[in-house]
Design an enzyme around this catalytic site. Structure first.
Site, PDB file in Angstrom:
ATOM      1  N   GLU A 175     -20.143 -31.874 -11.548  1.00  0.00           N
ATOM      2  CA  GLU A 175     -19.057 -31.451 -10.726  1.00  0.00           C
ATOM      3  C   GLU A 175     -19.509 -30.953  -9.204  1.00  0.00           C
ATOM      4  OE1 GLU A 175     -16.111 -28.609 -13.014  1.00  0.00           O
ATOM      5  OE2 GLU A 175     -17.969 -28.627 -14.401  1.00  0.00           O
ATOM      6  N   SER A 187     -14.419 -29.759 -15.816  1.00  0.00           N
ATOM      7  CA  SER A 187     -13.571 -30.376 -15.263  1.00  0.00           C
ATOM      8  C   SER A 187     -12.961 -31.615 -16.172  1.00  0.00           C
ATOM      9  CB  SER A 187     -14.013 -30.997 -13.939  1.00  0.00           C
ATOM     10  OG  SER A 187     -14.261 -29.979 -13.150  1.00  0.00           O
ATOM     11  N   TYR A 218      -7.951 -33.144  -9.781  1.00  0.00           N
ATOM     12  CA  TYR A 218      -8.376 -33.297  -8.425  1.00  0.00           C
ATOM     13  C   TYR A 218      -7.828 -34.305  -7.330  1.00  0.00           C
ATOM     14  CZ  TYR A 218     -12.031 -30.272 -10.462  1.00  0.00           C
ATOM     15  OH  TYR A 218     -12.578 -29.288 -11.059  1.00  0.00           O
ATOM     16  N   ARG A 273     -11.235 -17.533 -14.909  1.00  0.00           N
ATOM     17  CA  ARG A 273      -9.731 -18.131 -15.304  1.00  0.00           C
ATOM     18  C   ARG A 273      -9.698 -18.573 -16.800  1.00  0.00           C
ATOM     19  NH1 ARG A 273      -9.449 -23.594 -12.875  1.00  0.00           N
ATOM     20  NH2 ARG A 273      -9.040 -24.197 -14.968  1.00  0.00           N
ATOM     21  N   ASP A 277      -7.843 -20.732 -19.555  1.00  0.00           N
ATOM     22  CA  ASP A 277      -6.488 -21.831 -19.924  1.00  0.00           C
ATOM     23  C   ASP A 277      -5.793 -21.697 -21.158  1.00  0.00           C
ATOM     24  OD1 ASP A 277      -7.492 -22.712 -17.285  1.00  0.00           O
ATOM     25  OD2 ASP A 277      -8.873 -24.302 -17.971  1.00  0.00           O
ATOM     26  N   GLU A 279     -10.033 -22.141 -23.249  1.00  0.00           N
ATOM     27  CA  GLU A 279     -11.581 -21.844 -22.788  1.00  0.00           C
ATOM     28  C   GLU A 279     -11.431 -20.928 -21.720  1.00  0.00           C
ATOM     29  OE1 GLU A 279     -13.229 -25.162 -20.265  1.00  0.00           O
ATOM     30  OE2 GLU A 279     -11.589 -26.184 -20.724  1.00  0.00           O
ATOM     31  N   ASN A 281     -13.046 -20.359 -17.867  1.00  0.00           N
ATOM     32  CA  ASN A 281     -13.972 -20.896 -16.527  1.00  0.00           C
ATOM     33  C   ASN A 281     -14.454 -19.668 -15.959  1.00  0.00           C
ATOM     34  OD1 ASN A 281     -12.859 -23.892 -16.635  1.00  0.00           O
ATOM     35  ND2 ASN A 281     -11.234 -22.480 -17.115  1.00  0.00           N
ATOM     36  N   GLY A 303     -12.711 -23.542 -10.003  1.00  0.00           N
ATOM     37  CA  GLY A 303     -12.454 -24.077  -8.510  1.00  0.00           C
ATOM     38  C   GLY A 303     -12.188 -22.954  -7.648  1.00  0.00           C
TER      39      GLY A 303
END
Length: 343
Positions: free
Chosen positions: A13, A183, A249, A288, A290, A303, A305, A309
């Site tokens: 990443e 990602s 992305y 964050r 999800d 999960e 994070n 990002g």
């Protein structure tokens, strides 16, 4: 404040990390901080006398990082250590290090461990919780133990698992993903035995452990948790397929709606589970989480994070905007809540 923004690194990443770092560095400079970019892997050939200049070209520094990306593969063949020249010496001079790293060697707690040992302050969670959240198998076990709803799944080890899906008592479709990847790199959906074997090969090409879990058909969401408190829910609707690397992305590949079009009750429920997941993994400062929600309204936390990002159009900045906080203010806020670790 004098701030080092660590970005780049040597994970899959790297390019996303550079974009995050570029955005964060610009935003902090807008707020009159003396922020500079630093690549922890390639480092700096020399330690400048004035590490935190008043005038600084962020875009030029980010472009220089991108130029080094072409040397990454060759460098990794010969380098034993992670940190490049002068990195830790430079970080020691900062008031805080903003971690804009993503993926391995950045989001997994290893860099955090070194910074802790060196007495260097940094943003985000500490080593243990970062490592747990990075490992999707461990995350799943913690969520199950703490009552955070998550899809049924198993963790498989390379060379020690059956290639016959029927041996595990689950039904198709399933999603197969590397345990510690980010990602959505190496993630595949399998609808039958043939696709399952191909998905295992793909996932095991990245890591020795993979997670296989029931594929949930439904809507995709994400919830930022900052200082233990959930932000507005954002819905991610890919125009094609699921929220994979390309959809994350490539501009225009998803419709992102914040606040999400959910009832007040469903919003509060998802925010509650996000806060529970954050607490279960003992996360700090911000993260964050999800989610998927099926047609019956059942929610599943996939999960967490720990260094999500942070480009100006990333998910957390969109959630912050929904509560009246612009991108530079958010970057400052993440530093503010991270400094609480050191009080």
């Amino acid at each position: 404040m004098n701030i080092i923004v660590l970005a780049g690194g040597n994970s899959t990443e790297r390019e996303v990390s550079i974009a995050s770092g570029q955005g964060v560095c610009k935003a902090l400079r807008e707020r009159n901080h003396k922020a500079v970019l630093l690549d922890p892997y390639f480092g700096a050939s020399q330690k400048e006398e004035n590490l935190f200049p008043t005038e600084y070209d962020v875009d030029k520094a980010a472009d220089a990082m991108r130029e080094m990306s072409s040397k990454l593969e060759e460098t990794m063949k010969t380098r034993k250590g992670f940190f490049g020249p002068n990195v830790l010496e430079i970080c020691k001079e900062a008031d805080i290090v903003f971690l804009a790293l993503h993926g391995a060697n950045g989001e997994d707690g290893k860099v955090q461990s070194v910074l802790d040992l060196m007495g260097i302050k940094y943003t985000g969670s500490g080593p243990l919780s970062s490592g747990m959240a990075m490992d999707k198998g461990i995350t799943k076990m913690v969520f199950e133990a703490k009552g955070v709803p998550t899809p049924k799944g198993i963790t498989l080890e390379k060379g020690k698992c059956s290639s016959q899906f029927a041996d595990y008592g689950m039904g198709f479709p399933v999603i197969v993903k590397p345990c510690c990847g980010g990602s959505s790199v190496g993630v595949c959906i399998a609808n039958n035995q043939t696709e399952y074997q191909a998905a295992l090969l793909e996932a095991f090409s990245y890591e020795n452990e993979v997670v296989v879990e029931q594929f949930i058909t439904g809507r995709e969401f994400s919830v930022a948790v900052v200082d233990g408190k959930a932000y507005p829910v954002i819905e991610i609707a890919p125009l094609q397929g699921f929220y994979d690397y390309k959809n994350k992305y490539q501009a225009g590949s998803c419709v992102e709606t914040c606040p999400a079009d959910l009832s007040s009750a469903l919003t509060k429920e998802m925010q509650k589970y996000a806060e529970m997941g954050y607490k279960a993994l003992n996360l700090q400062a911000y993260a964050r989480l999800d989610f998927l929600m099926d047609d019956e309204g059942n929610m599943y936390c996939l999960e967490a994070n720990t260094l999500p990002g942070m480009t100006p159009t990333s998910l957390i900045p969109q959630e912050a905007k929904a509560i009246g906080m612009d991108y530079p203010q958010l970057c400052e806020k993440l530093i503010e809540v991270s400094l609480k670790k050191y009080q």
